[in-house]
Write a protein that holds these residues in place. Structure first.
Motif, PDB file in Angstrom:
ATOM      1  N   ARG A 245       0.832  -1.205   0.000  1.00  0.00           N
ATOM      2  CA  ARG A 245       0.000   0.000   0.000  1.00  0.00           C
ATOM      3  C   ARG A 245       0.867   1.255   0.000  1.00  0.00           C
ATOM      4  O   ARG A 245       0.632   2.195  -0.761  1.00  0.00           O
TER       5      ARG A 245
ATOM      6  N   GLY B  32       2.985   0.286 -12.461  1.00  0.00           N
ATOM      7  CA  GLY B  32       1.757   0.066 -11.712  1.00  0.00           C
ATOM      8  C   GLY B  32       1.172  -1.317 -11.914  1.00  0.00           C
ATOM      9  O   GLY B  32       0.122  -1.632 -11.388  1.00  0.00           O
TER      10      GLY B  32
ATOM     11  N   ALA C 283       2.532   1.653  -3.356  1.00  0.00           N
ATOM     12  CA  ALA C 283       1.586   2.168  -4.361  1.00  0.00           C
ATOM     13  C   ALA C 283       1.339   3.658  -4.168  1.00  0.00           C
ATOM     14  O   ALA C 283       1.333   4.421  -5.143  1.00  0.00           O
ATOM     15  N   GLU C 284       1.157   4.091  -2.916  1.00  0.00           N
ATOM     16  CA  GLU C 284       0.932   5.518  -2.655  1.00  0.00           C
ATOM     17  C   GLU C 284       2.137   6.356  -3.058  1.00  0.00           C
ATOM     18  O   GLU C 284       1.993   7.417  -3.678  1.00  0.00           O
TER      19      GLU C 284
ATOM     20  N   GLY D 262       2.522   6.952  -6.711  1.00  0.00           N
ATOM     21  CA  GLY D 262       1.467   7.712  -7.358  1.00  0.00           C
ATOM     22  C   GLY D 262       0.370   6.843  -7.934  1.00  0.00           C
ATOM     23  O   GLY D 262      -0.415   7.292  -8.769  1.00  0.00           O
ATOM     24  N   LEU D 263       0.285   5.596  -7.487  1.00  0.00           N
ATOM     25  CA  LEU D 263      -0.745   4.680  -7.967  1.00  0.00           C
ATOM     26  C   LEU D 263      -1.948   4.733  -7.037  1.00  0.00           C
ATOM     27  O   LEU D 263      -1.853   5.195  -5.905  1.00  0.00           O
ATOM     28  N   ASP D 264      -3.065   4.232  -7.524  1.00  0.00           N
ATOM     29  CA  ASP D 264      -4.243   4.120  -6.674  1.00  0.00           C
ATOM     30  C   ASP D 264      -4.026   2.898  -5.772  1.00  0.00           C
ATOM     31  O   ASP D 264      -3.989   1.763  -6.259  1.00  0.00           O
ATOM     32  N   PRO D 265      -3.870   3.113  -4.468  1.00  0.00           N
ATOM     33  CA  PRO D 265      -3.531   1.993  -3.594  1.00  0.00           C
ATOM     34  C   PRO D 265      -4.623   0.923  -3.518  1.00  0.00           C
ATOM     35  O   PRO D 265      -4.309  -0.259  -3.421  1.00  0.00           O
ATOM     36  N   ILE D 266      -5.876   1.318  -3.619  1.00  0.00           N
ATOM     37  CA  ILE D 266      -6.955   0.334  -3.515  1.00  0.00           C
ATOM     38  C   ILE D 266      -6.948  -0.589  -4.727  1.00  0.00           C
ATOM     39  O   ILE D 266      -6.974  -1.823  -4.591  1.00  0.00           O
ATOM     40  N   ASP D 267      -6.888  -0.026  -5.924  1.00  0.00           N
ATOM     41  CA  ASP D 267      -6.847  -0.848  -7.140  1.00  0.00           C
ATOM     42  C   ASP D 267      -5.601  -1.721  -7.177  1.00  0.00           C
ATOM     43  O   ASP D 267      -5.669  -2.890  -7.562  1.00  0.00           O
ATOM     44  N   SER D 268      -4.477  -1.160  -6.778  1.00  0.00           N
ATOM     45  CA  SER D 268      -3.222  -1.914  -6.794  1.00  0.00           C
ATOM     46  C   SER D 268      -3.286  -3.098  -5.839  1.00  0.00           C
ATOM     47  O   SER D 268      -2.861  -4.206  -6.175  1.00  0.00           O
TER      48      SER D 268
END
Length: 121
Positions: free
Chosen positions: A4, A39, A7-8, A11-17
């Motif tokens: 998590r 990603g 991902a944060e 710069g990725l969406d942590p939930i989707d990742s």
């Protein structure tokens, strides 16, 4: 927490990742991990990203040493509190007026208290 945070920070969406990563793990891909650049969920062993057992062992040993040191310091502080607190608990062995005995130096208006409060100041 690590995927998590990765991902944060990437710069990725942590939930989707995390959903993608967990679905790969559920399908049996134990070496699946997040590629911070794209990603995508990729096989970390194929990319050469591994964490040796030696790193984990050292981290556990260091954490254990730190915890033991904190507990030792806490024991020393607690022992000091017990030692210091036992002399101020008003033992009956002491003479009225505190250390050195005597009845002088009483507080005005305290009647028969004598110098009992004088030793506490």
């Amino acid at each position: 927490m690590i995927p998590r945070t990765l991902a944060e920070n990437a710069g990725l969406d942590p939930i989707d990742s995390l959903v993608d990563l967990r679905s790969q793990h559920a399908d049996g891909a134990d070496a699946a991990g997040l590629d911070a650049y794209t990603g995508e969920v990729i096989d970390m062993e194929d990319e050469g990203v591994v964490e040796p057992l030696r790193v984990k062992t050292q981290a556990i040993e260091s954490a254990t040493e730190a915890a033991v040191m904190i507990l030792r310091i806490d024991d020393v502080i607690a022992a000091g509190d017990l030692k210091g607190g036992s002399s101020d608990d008003g033992d009956d062995d002491e003479m009225p007026g505190g250390p050195g005995g005597g009845m002088g130096g009483g507080m005005g208006g305290m009647g028969g208290m004598g110098g009992g409060m004088g030793g506490m100041m």
